[in-house]
Design a protein around this motif. Structure first.
Motif, short mmCIF file in Angstrom:
data_model
loop_
_atom_site.label_atom_id
_atom_site.label_comp_id
_atom_site.label_asym_id
_atom_site.label_seq_id
_atom_site.Cartn_x
_atom_site.Cartn_y
_atom_site.Cartn_z
N GLU A 1 0.82 -1.21 0.00
CA GLU A 1 0.00 0.00 0.00
C GLU A 1 0.85 1.26 0.00
O GLU A 1 0.34 2.36 -0.14
CB GLU A 1 -0.91 -0.01 1.24
CG GLU A 1 -1.93 -1.13 1.27
CD GLU A 1 -2.95 -1.02 0.14
OE1 GLU A 1 -3.04 0.06 -0.46
OE2 GLU A 1 -3.66 -2.01 -0.12
N THR A 2 2.15 1.08 0.18
CA THR A 2 3.08 2.20 0.11
C THR A 2 4.47 1.64 -0.15
O THR A 2 4.75 0.47 0.14
CB THR A 2 3.08 3.02 1.41
OG1 THR A 2 3.96 4.15 1.25
CG2 THR A 2 3.57 2.18 2.58
N ASP A 3 5.32 2.48 -0.71
CA ASP A 3 6.72 2.07 -0.90
C ASP A 3 7.63 2.70 0.16
O ASP A 3 8.84 2.50 0.14
CB ASP A 3 7.21 2.45 -2.30
CG ASP A 3 7.12 3.95 -2.56
OD1 ASP A 3 6.71 4.71 -1.64
OD2 ASP A 3 7.45 4.38 -3.68
N ARG B 1 4.30 17.45 4.86
CA ARG B 1 4.45 16.21 4.09
C ARG B 1 5.59 15.37 4.64
O ARG B 1 6.72 15.85 4.75
CB ARG B 1 4.70 16.54 2.62
CG ARG B 1 3.51 17.22 1.96
CD ARG B 1 3.60 17.25 0.45
NE ARG B 1 2.38 17.77 -0.12
CZ ARG B 1 1.29 17.04 -0.36
NH1 ARG B 1 1.30 15.75 -0.08
NH2 ARG B 1 0.21 17.59 -0.88
N TYR C 1 0.22 10.10 9.48
CA TYR C 1 0.80 9.18 8.50
C TYR C 1 0.32 7.75 8.76
O TYR C 1 -0.06 7.03 7.83
CB TYR C 1 2.33 9.25 8.55
CG TYR C 1 3.01 8.32 7.57
CD1 TYR C 1 3.33 8.77 6.29
CD2 TYR C 1 3.32 7.02 7.92
CE1 TYR C 1 3.95 7.91 5.38
CE2 TYR C 1 3.94 6.16 7.02
CZ TYR C 1 4.25 6.61 5.75
OH TYR C 1 4.85 5.77 4.84
N LEU D 1 8.45 5.66 0.45
CA LEU D 1 8.98 6.95 -0.04
C LEU D 1 7.87 7.96 -0.28
O LEU D 1 8.13 9.16 -0.36
CB LEU D 1 9.77 6.73 -1.33
CG LEU D 1 10.95 5.74 -1.22
CD1 LEU D 1 11.60 5.54 -2.59
CD2 LEU D 1 11.97 6.23 -0.20
N GLU D 2 6.67 7.47 -0.42
CA GLU D 2 5.51 8.33 -0.63
C GLU D 2 5.36 9.30 0.54
O GLU D 2 5.54 8.92 1.70
CB GLU D 2 4.26 7.46 -0.76
CG GLU D 2 2.96 8.25 -0.79
CD GLU D 2 1.75 7.34 -0.60
OE1 GLU D 2 0.63 7.85 -0.70
OE2 GLU D 2 1.94 6.15 -0.32
N ARG D 3 4.99 10.54 0.21
CA ARG D 3 4.84 11.55 1.25
C ARG D 3 3.36 11.82 1.50
O ARG D 3 2.59 12.05 0.57
CB ARG D 3 5.56 12.84 0.85
CG ARG D 3 7.06 12.63 0.62
CD ARG D 3 7.72 13.87 0.06
NE ARG D 3 7.84 14.92 1.04
CZ ARG D 3 8.85 15.01 1.93
NH1 ARG D 3 9.80 14.09 1.94
NH2 ARG D 3 8.89 15.99 2.79
N VAL D 4 2.98 11.74 2.75
CA VAL D 4 1.60 11.95 3.17
C VAL D 4 1.52 13.28 3.89
O VAL D 4 2.38 13.61 4.73
CB VAL D 4 1.13 10.80 4.10
CG1 VAL D 4 -0.26 11.10 4.67
CG2 VAL D 4 1.12 9.48 3.35
N ARG E 1 -5.40 1.94 4.70
CA ARG E 1 -5.06 1.26 3.44
C ARG E 1 -4.88 -0.25 3.63
O ARG E 1 -5.38 -1.04 2.82
CB ARG E 1 -3.78 1.85 2.86
CG ARG E 1 -3.88 3.30 2.43
CD ARG E 1 -2.59 3.72 1.75
NE ARG E 1 -2.54 5.16 1.48
CZ ARG E 1 -1.53 5.76 0.87
NH1 ARG E 1 -0.46 5.05 0.47
NH2 ARG E 1 -1.56 7.06 0.63
N ASP F 1 7.45 11.27 4.76
CA ASP F 1 7.54 9.89 4.28
C ASP F 1 7.65 8.97 5.50
O ASP F 1 7.57 9.42 6.65
CB ASP F 1 8.72 9.71 3.33
CG ASP F 1 10.04 10.09 3.96
OD1 ASP F 1 10.11 10.25 5.21
OD2 ASP F 1 11.04 10.24 3.22
#
Length: 645
Positions: free
Chosen positions: A342-344, A372, A386, A346-349, A393, A374
């Protein structure tokens, strides 16, 4: 009338037959008596001899010597000391009240002790020796021996009694022994005869109880000859019993001593695990108590003082205390989201300081938000939003599975009393326990270690060891001092790149200026640590309280403040030791728990006093003064002294 010759002949024959019959009968009776006499004198001689000798010979059980308990380095944790005592046998004493009255003039026996001894004698069989008084001085036991002719049925003896030389250091781990109770007897299908000896002591808590079968040993026996007044004249035979097995714990007495004193003044717990072996190096629960008090008979005043203490000294918080893990749980949520793809990482929330879910607003601890972030930043700065997002997810099922994989919600098989399993909540659990469906808000709460999830400090230490090693580390408390190597734990099969992100995030918690535990960093490059702070809410501050000016933890009563948690491991590149600390109602994990976790970790790595060079320069004067004060307290207490590194 004269009888004929024929009649005379018939009469003679009849008399002869009767004589022969009577003679045969007499012979049979005489033969039977002779045979019975022979049987009694030869065949059954031993049995009748035993019946006769029971009038002057007593058979007594000899309590076995209880096994010793040592730490991993051979330091004695539970031993035996000489104990002069007086025993009394009702069958030989005759008038027990008269004998007890005479005895009370020789040694200190109050009314309660006399009543207890009398009750023990009347409750047990008349030939069973009952302990009337123990822990007597040499002078007291000598007076009893000198006046023996006036004390029928009374015998002075020297036995062994349990002793805990380190007093409070191991009360929760080793436990203590006490007299056998009816409840103890009911727990055993076939009670050992030695348990029937009045005031015989068995394990009541901790290792003493859980390893009772190993420590107790087997009773011996003694045959003694007594005179008409029950005085022992001589020993006829003795069969020594088998002493209990000596045990070695994985715990380091020096580290345990340091950890317990480092927690002094708090209601807290700390667990230290050796990552390669799973050995529990320390399991300190504060405050503690002197286990010797229970062996010698604790007073009502002392016992009530322990029961009424708000800090619950009788509870082993390391394995019995269950707490919401707070933000120390966030690594579980992160790994569940990574495994679910559902995430790697590195994605920024975006974190605005809150998240609205199903009509409810869930706040981040930082009300202004983190912007934002990660995965690594979210761990370092402990951004709640986060993990709210990640939990929605991946869902509770994956979080539950990852939590179990990392060692939470499991009751570990350790020889300690009342080891708790904690609570790793799931849909099925809520339906079964609460008769309610799982809600998305429940998942959001669990994602940051709140809501239904509960853990013990032991479980958090295991989780940290598994994160540091990627292996299913299992804690153990007993060890074989002769063992060559411990089998390596099986792999958790977590992808290395996932764990690398988790570990970098935990490293940034203490080594990045924006990390929540930066002030508790270690500057020595050989001992750099990674960690995670946690703060679990106990009571929610109401809007009315906020409106009245109560906004900070310090403004709340002690028992309404948040719990403070911290988990850490080191060295960063080659993890050897994992630590979990909880301070009940301590407020914030970064301020209350992290400094303690750092100190205990350094003590574990250095096998002694934490080296001053490991602390930031600006903190060394304060740390040095604190360590000096701590070591001075250890000397004053007479505890096992922590050596200087």
């Amino acid at each position: 009338m004269k009888r004929s010759d024929r009649e005379k002949e018939l009469s003679r024959r009849m008399i002869t037959r009767r004589a022969l019959g009577l003679g045969a009968l007499q012979l049979a009776v005489t033969g039977t008596l002779l045979w019975r006499l022979r049987d009694m004198q030869l065949e059954q001689a031993d049995a009748f001899r035993l019946l006769a000798e029971e009038n002057r010979i007593n058979l007594r059980l000899l309590p076995p010597t209880r096994g010793l308990i040592h730490d991993r380095n051979g330091v004695l944790l539970a031993g035996n000391e000489q104990n002069y005592r007086v025993v009394m046998t009702r069958d030989d004493a005759g008038d027990i009240d008269l004998v007890l009255a005479r005895l009370s003039r020789l040694i200190a026996l109050d009314d309660a002790a006399i009543a207890r001894a009398r009750e023990d004698m009347l409750r047990n069989r008349p030939f069973v020796p009952v302990t009337v008084a123990e822990r007597l001085s040499w002078e007291e036991i000598s007076r009893v021996a000198t006046n023996a002719p006036a004390l029928p049925g009374v015998t002075p003896e020297m036995g062994l009694s349990r002793l805990y030389p380190l007093k409070a250091d191991f009360a929760h781990v080793v436990g203590y022994v006490g007299p056998v109770s009816e409840r103890d007897l009911q727990r055993e299908e076939t009670p050992d005869p030695v348990l029937m000896i009045p005031r015989f002591q068995i394990g009541k808590s901790g290792v003493e109880r859980e390893a009772e079968s190993l420590l107790r040993g087997k009773a011996g026996s003694q045959r003694v000859e007594v005179n008409s007044v029950g005085r022992v004249m001589r020993e006829l035979d003795r069969v020594e019993g088998e002493p209990g097995e000596n045990l070695h714990l994985t715990i380091d007495a020096r580290l345990q001593n340091y950890a317990l004193e480092r927690l002094a003044g708090q209601s807290a717990a700390a667990v230290v695990i050796d990552i390669p072996t799973g050995d529990v190096l320390a399991a300190a629960s504060a405050p503690s108590y002197d286990a010797n008090l229970f062996v010698r008979g604790i007073s009502s005043k002392d016992y009530n003082g322990l029961l009424e203490n708000d800090y619950r000294p009788l509870v082993n918080k390391c394995v019995q205390g269950m707490y919401p893990p707070g933000s120390t749980f966030k690594m579980v949520t992160a790994l569940a989201a990574l495994e679910a793809a559902e995430t790697d990482g590195l994605e920024r929330v975006f974190c605005p300081g809150h998240m609205d879910v199903s009509g409810n607003r869930f706040h981040c601890w930082k009300r202004s938000g983190h912007g934002r972030v990660d995965l690594e930043t979210a761990l370092a700065e402990s951004c709640d939003v986060y993990f709210y997002e990640m939990s929605q997810r991946c869902g509770i099922d994956r979080i539950n599975a990852m939590s179990e994989r990392l060692g939470l919600g499991i009751r570990y098989d350790l020889p300690m009393t009342s080891v708790a399993s904690g609570l790793n909540p799931s849909r099925e659990w809520k339906k079964r326990a609460r008769d309610a469906d799982w809600r998305i808000g429940d998942t959001v709460n669990v994602s940051i270690g709140q809501g239904y999830v509960l853990t013990t400090p032991l479980q958090l230490a295991v989780m940290t060891a598994r994160l540091a090693s990627n292996r299913a580390v299992l804690p153990r408390l007993l060890r074989d001092p002769l063992e060559r190597a411990v089998p390596q734990a099986t792999s958790l099969d977590l992808r290395p790149e996932w764990l690398a992100m988790i570990r970098r995030g935990m490293s940034n918690v203490v080594n990045d200026r924006r990390g929540t535990a930066y002030s508790s960093r270690v500057v020595d490059p050989t001992m750099v640590m990674a960690g995670k702070t946690g703060t679990s809410q106990v009571f929610r501050i109401t809007q009315a309280e906020r409106d009245s000016g109560i906004r900070r933890q310090e403004d709340l009563p002690w028992n309404r403040r948040n719990h403070a948690l911290f988990v850490n491991y080191a060295p960063l590149d080659n993890p050897q030791v994992a630590v979990a600390v909880i301070v009940e109602h301590g407020g914030g994990g970064s301020s209350a728990a992290a400094p303690i976790g750092r100190d205990i970790l350094l003590a574990a790595l250095n096998e002694g006093r934490p080296p001053l060079a490991a602390y930031p320069t600006s903190q060394r004067n304060r740390i040095s003064a604190e360590q000096d004060l701590l070591e001075e307290r250890l000397r004053d207490l007479g505890s096992y002294r922590v050596s200087r590194a």
